[in-house]
Design a protein around this motif. Structure first.
Motif, PDB file in Angstrom:
ATOM      1  N   GLU A  35       0.779  -1.158  -0.054  1.00 18.85           N
ATOM      2  CA  GLU A  35       0.087   0.241  -0.145  1.00 18.85           C
ATOM      3  C   GLU A  35       0.892   1.444  -0.008  1.00 18.85           C
ATOM      4  N   GLU A  36       1.956   1.148   0.631  1.00 18.98           N
ATOM      5  CA  GLU A  36       2.830   2.402   0.638  1.00 18.98           C
ATOM      6  C   GLU A  36       3.630   2.621  -0.380  1.00 18.98           C
ATOM      7  N   GLU A  37       3.920   1.435  -1.346  1.00 19.41           N
ATOM      8  CA  GLU A  37       4.461   1.737  -2.411  1.00 19.41           C
ATOM      9  C   GLU A  37       3.650   2.156  -3.606  1.00 19.41           C
ATOM     10  N   LYS A  38       2.150   1.585  -3.481  1.00 17.81           N
ATOM     11  CA  LYS A  38       1.246   2.260  -4.349  1.00 17.81           C
ATOM     12  C   LYS A  38       1.126   3.634  -4.177  1.00 17.81           C
ATOM     13  N   THR A  39       1.070   4.157  -3.094  1.00 16.97           N
ATOM     14  CA  THR A  39       1.014   5.660  -2.829  1.00 16.97           C
ATOM     15  C   THR A  39       2.010   6.210  -3.259  1.00 16.97           C
ATOM     16  N   LYS A  40       3.457   5.762  -2.789  1.00 15.47           N
ATOM     17  CA  LYS A  40       4.503   6.640  -3.616  1.00 15.47           C
ATOM     18  C   LYS A  40       4.479   6.642  -5.102  1.00 15.47           C
ATOM     19  N   TYR A  45       3.619   8.995 -10.330  1.00 18.21           N
ATOM     20  CA  TYR A  45       3.231   9.237 -11.798  1.00 18.21           C
ATOM     21  C   TYR A  45       2.467  10.405 -12.033  1.00 18.21           C
ATOM     22  N   THR A  46       1.671  10.779 -11.032  1.00 17.50           N
ATOM     23  CA  THR A  46       1.045  12.104 -11.106  1.00 17.50           C
ATOM     24  C   THR A  46       1.902  13.286 -11.470  1.00 17.50           C
ATOM     25  N   ARG A  47       3.009  13.223 -10.700  1.00 18.12           N
ATOM     26  CA  ARG A  47       3.891  14.381 -10.670  1.00 18.12           C
ATOM     27  C   ARG A  47       4.350  14.359 -12.170  1.00 18.12           C
ATOM     28  N   ALA A  48       4.688  13.177 -12.501  1.00 17.48           N
ATOM     29  CA  ALA A  48       5.306  12.942 -13.793  1.00 17.48           C
ATOM     30  C   ALA A  48       4.584  13.681 -14.754  1.00 17.48           C
ATOM     31  N   MET A  49       3.147  13.028 -14.825  1.00 10.72           N
ATOM     32  CA  MET A  49       2.316  13.493 -15.605  1.00 10.72           C
ATOM     33  C   MET A  49       1.981  15.217 -15.739  1.00 10.72           C
ATOM     34  N   SER A  50       2.016  15.645 -14.500  1.00  8.79           N
ATOM     35  CA  SER A  50       1.945  17.063 -14.316  1.00  8.79           C
ATOM     36  C   SER A  50       3.267  17.789 -15.224  1.00  8.79           C
ATOM     37  N   GLN A  51       4.282  17.445 -15.197  1.00 10.26           N
ATOM     38  CA  GLN A  51       5.076  17.927 -15.834  1.00 10.26           C
ATOM     39  C   GLN A  51       5.163  17.618 -17.394  1.00 10.26           C
ATOM     40  N   GLU A  52       4.555  16.534 -17.816  1.00 12.94           N
ATOM     41  CA  GLU A  52       4.355  16.303 -19.185  1.00 12.94           C
ATOM     42  C   GLU A  52       3.298  17.383 -19.622  1.00 12.94           C
ATOM     43  N   MET A  53       2.234  17.274 -18.805  1.00 14.20           N
ATOM     44  CA  MET A  53       1.191  18.338 -19.171  1.00 14.20           C
ATOM     45  C   MET A  53       2.003  19.840 -19.473  1.00 14.20           C
ATOM     46  N   VAL A  88      -0.715   4.702 -18.222  1.00 19.47           N
ATOM     47  CA  VAL A  88      -1.014   3.195 -17.958  1.00 19.47           C
ATOM     48  C   VAL A  88      -0.270   2.660 -17.059  1.00 19.47           C
ATOM     49  N   SER A  89       0.760   3.247 -16.452  1.00 23.40           N
ATOM     50  CA  SER A  89       1.709   2.789 -15.208  1.00 23.40           C
ATOM     51  C   SER A  89       0.695   2.891 -14.080  1.00 23.40           C
ATOM     52  N   MET A  90       0.117   4.140 -13.967  1.00 18.62           N
ATOM     53  CA  MET A  90      -0.510   4.515 -12.786  1.00 18.62           C
ATOM     54  C   MET A  90      -1.846   3.318 -12.762  1.00 18.62           C
ATOM     55  N   ALA A  91      -2.428   3.092 -14.040  1.00 17.30           N
ATOM     56  CA  ALA A  91      -3.521   2.240 -13.806  1.00 17.30           C
ATOM     57  C   ALA A  91      -3.052   0.812 -13.452  1.00 17.30           C
ATOM     58  N   GLN A  92      -1.799   0.338 -13.978  1.00 20.90           N
ATOM     59  CA  GLN A  92      -1.001  -0.806 -13.519  1.00 20.90           C
ATOM     60  C   GLN A  92      -0.856  -0.856 -12.131  1.00 20.90           C
ATOM     61  N   VAL A  93      -0.259   0.187 -11.412  1.00 22.96           N
ATOM     62  CA  VAL A  93      -0.123   0.090  -9.900  1.00 22.96           C
ATOM     63  C   VAL A  93      -1.609  -0.090  -9.250  1.00 22.96           C
ATOM     64  N   LEU A  94      -2.634   0.291  -9.811  1.00 24.11           N
ATOM     65  CA  LEU A  94      -3.889   0.103  -8.841  1.00 24.11           C
ATOM     66  C   LEU A  94      -4.397  -1.208  -9.555  1.00 24.11           C
ATOM     67  N   GLY A  95      -3.751  -2.129 -10.318  1.00 22.65           N
ATOM     68  CA  GLY A  95      -3.972  -3.365 -10.622  1.00 22.65           C
ATOM     69  C   GLY A  95      -5.069  -3.586 -11.742  1.00 22.65           C
ATOM     70  N   MET A  96      -5.133  -2.178 -12.567  1.00 27.44           N
ATOM     71  CA  MET A  96      -6.032  -2.115 -13.575  1.00 27.44           C
ATOM     72  C   MET A  96      -5.335  -2.869 -15.132  1.00 27.44           C
ATOM     73  N   THR A  97      -6.193  -3.697 -15.498  1.00 26.76           N
ATOM     74  CA  THR A  97      -5.824  -4.000 -17.049  1.00 26.76           C
ATOM     75  C   THR A  97      -6.279  -3.365 -18.054  1.00 26.76           C
ATOM     76  N   ALA A  98      -5.897  -3.719 -19.232  1.00 26.19           N
ATOM     77  CA  ALA A  98      -6.801  -2.989 -20.421  1.00 26.19           C
ATOM     78  C   ALA A  98      -7.992  -2.992 -20.476  1.00 26.19           C
ATOM     79  N   ASP A  99      -8.353  -4.558 -20.223  1.00 23.51           N
ATOM     80  CA  ASP A  99      -9.838  -4.834 -20.140  1.00 23.51           C
ATOM     81  C   ASP A  99     -10.551  -4.208 -18.964  1.00 23.51           C
ATOM     82  N   ASP A 100     -10.054  -3.761 -17.888  1.00 28.74           N
ATOM     83  CA  ASP A 100     -10.658  -3.078 -16.814  1.00 28.74           C
ATOM     84  C   ASP A 100     -10.945  -1.497 -17.274  1.00 28.74           C
TER      85      ASP A 100
END
Length: 131
Positions: A35-40, A45-53, A88-100
């Motif tokens: 849970e701690e690693e997921k939060t990190k 990833y949200t910080r990286a996305m903010s920079q990419e934005m 996609v990385s963030m979705a994978q952290v949350l255990g989401m697949t392409a189908d999800d």
């Protein structure tokens, strides 16, 4: 050898497969996080996305007072792909697949259509809880 999938391959699933392999190559295993690693990593990833934005914004002439700017459409496309890598990385952290993602997208799309049909005059905080 090209990284392009064969025409019969589901493109979103292939993107998820490629991203998982890339993440593992750089030492990030999204399949076994505490849970701690997921939060990190969600925060990373949200910080990286903010920079990419910000980089995407810089591809567009947003300084109305500056005459030297031009729309860099090619770079804008690259920044969108960069955003997608992190999403996609963030979705994978949350255990989401392409189908999800596909199923949730369809459900949320229906919610958005209903919001538009109703005029979306009132925010219903429960209309997306089923997704």
């Amino acid at each position: 050898m090209s990284n392009s999938p064969a025409p019969s391959v589901d493109k979103l699933q292939e993107i998820f497969r490629l991203q998982e392999a890339l993440n593992k190559r750089i030492g990030v295993d999204t399949t076994a996080m505490s849970e701690e690693e997921k939060t990190k990593w969600i925060l990373n990833y949200t910080r990286a996305m903010s920079q990419e934005m910000a980089e995407l914004i810089d591809s567009v002439p947003w300084k109305w007072w500056a005459k030297y700017q031009k729309f860099d459409e090619q770079n804008a496309r690259v920044e969108i792909v960069d955003l997608f890598h992190f999403l996609v990385s963030m979705a994978q952290v949350l255990g989401m697949t392409a189908d999800d993602i596909f199923a949730a997208y369809q459900q949320k799309h229906e919610v958005n259509l209903k919001r538009q049909e109703s005029g979306y005059a009132v925010k219903d905080h429960n209309d997306s809880k089923h997704i």
